[in-house]
Design a protein around this motif. Sequence first.
Motif, PDB file in Angstrom:
ATOM      1  N   ALA A  24      41.337  69.846  33.337  1.00 25.11           N
ATOM      2  CA  ALA A  24      42.100  70.104  32.115  1.00 25.11           C
ATOM      3  C   ALA A  24      42.487  71.574  31.995  1.00 25.11           C
ATOM      4  CB  ALA A  24      41.288  69.684  30.901  1.00 25.11           C
ATOM      5  N   THR A  25      41.657  72.473  32.470  1.00 28.95           N
ATOM      6  CA  THR A  25      41.943  73.901  32.303  1.00 28.95           C
ATOM      7  C   THR A  25      42.699  74.505  33.476  1.00 28.95           C
ATOM      8  OG1 THR A  25      39.777  74.464  33.206  1.00 28.95           O
ATOM      9  CG2 THR A  25      39.955  74.285  30.813  1.00 28.95           C
ATOM     10  N   PRO A  27      45.611  73.661  35.034  1.00 25.76           N
ATOM     11  CA  PRO A  27      47.044  73.908  34.809  1.00 25.76           C
ATOM     12  C   PRO A  27      47.305  75.035  33.804  1.00 25.76           C
ATOM     13  CG  PRO A  27      46.594  71.567  34.717  1.00 25.76           C
ATOM     14  CD  PRO A  27      45.275  72.265  34.764  1.00 25.76           C
ATOM     15  N   LEU A  28      46.432  75.162  32.818  1.00 19.58           N
ATOM     16  CA  LEU A  28      46.583  76.243  31.841  1.00 19.58           C
ATOM     17  C   LEU A  28      46.419  77.598  32.511  1.00 19.58           C
ATOM     18  CD1 LEU A  28      46.843  77.175  28.875  1.00 19.58           C
ATOM     19  CD2 LEU A  28      44.368  77.017  28.737  1.00 19.58           C
ATOM     20  N   VAL A  29      45.392  77.729  33.316  1.00 22.63           N
ATOM     21  CA  VAL A  29      45.153  78.996  34.011  1.00 22.63           C
ATOM     22  C   VAL A  29      46.276  79.288  35.005  1.00 22.63           C
ATOM     23  CG1 VAL A  29      43.563  80.181  35.574  1.00 22.63           C
ATOM     24  CG2 VAL A  29      42.663  78.853  33.670  1.00 22.63           C
ATOM     25  N   GLY A  31      49.368  78.253  34.753  1.00 25.33           N
ATOM     26  CA  GLY A  31      50.545  78.615  33.961  1.00 25.33           C
ATOM     27  C   GLY A  31      50.484  80.044  33.464  1.00 25.33           C
ATOM     28  N   LEU A  32      49.297  80.475  33.044  1.00 27.85           N
ATOM     29  CA  LEU A  32      49.148  81.864  32.603  1.00 27.85           C
ATOM     30  C   LEU A  32      49.377  82.832  33.757  1.00 27.85           C
ATOM     31  CD1 LEU A  32      46.055  81.595  30.235  1.00 27.85           C
ATOM     32  CD2 LEU A  32      48.430  81.976  29.592  1.00 27.85           C
TER      33      LEU A  32
END
Length: 70
Positions: A24-25, A27-29, A31-32
């Motif tokens: 879950a995390t 793709p967020l990382v 993307g950042l």
Amino acid sequence: MRFRRCSPLRLAGRTTLGVVLLAATAPLVAGLGLAAGIAGAALLAKRARDRRGWPDESTERPVDGIEDPT
């Protein structure tokens, strides 16, 4: 302190939870990191343009491709 064994079901649950949180995390990382890379590249390009003295906008009038026959 005594070593306490964890049941296989609890161990599987914790492992599954860890994998789910990682999935879950990630793709967020990513993307950042991508956004930071784009912003950094834009900043470097602006600094290079300013160092060379290139203007931000062209002040010349665009040339028409079709000439007036008169």
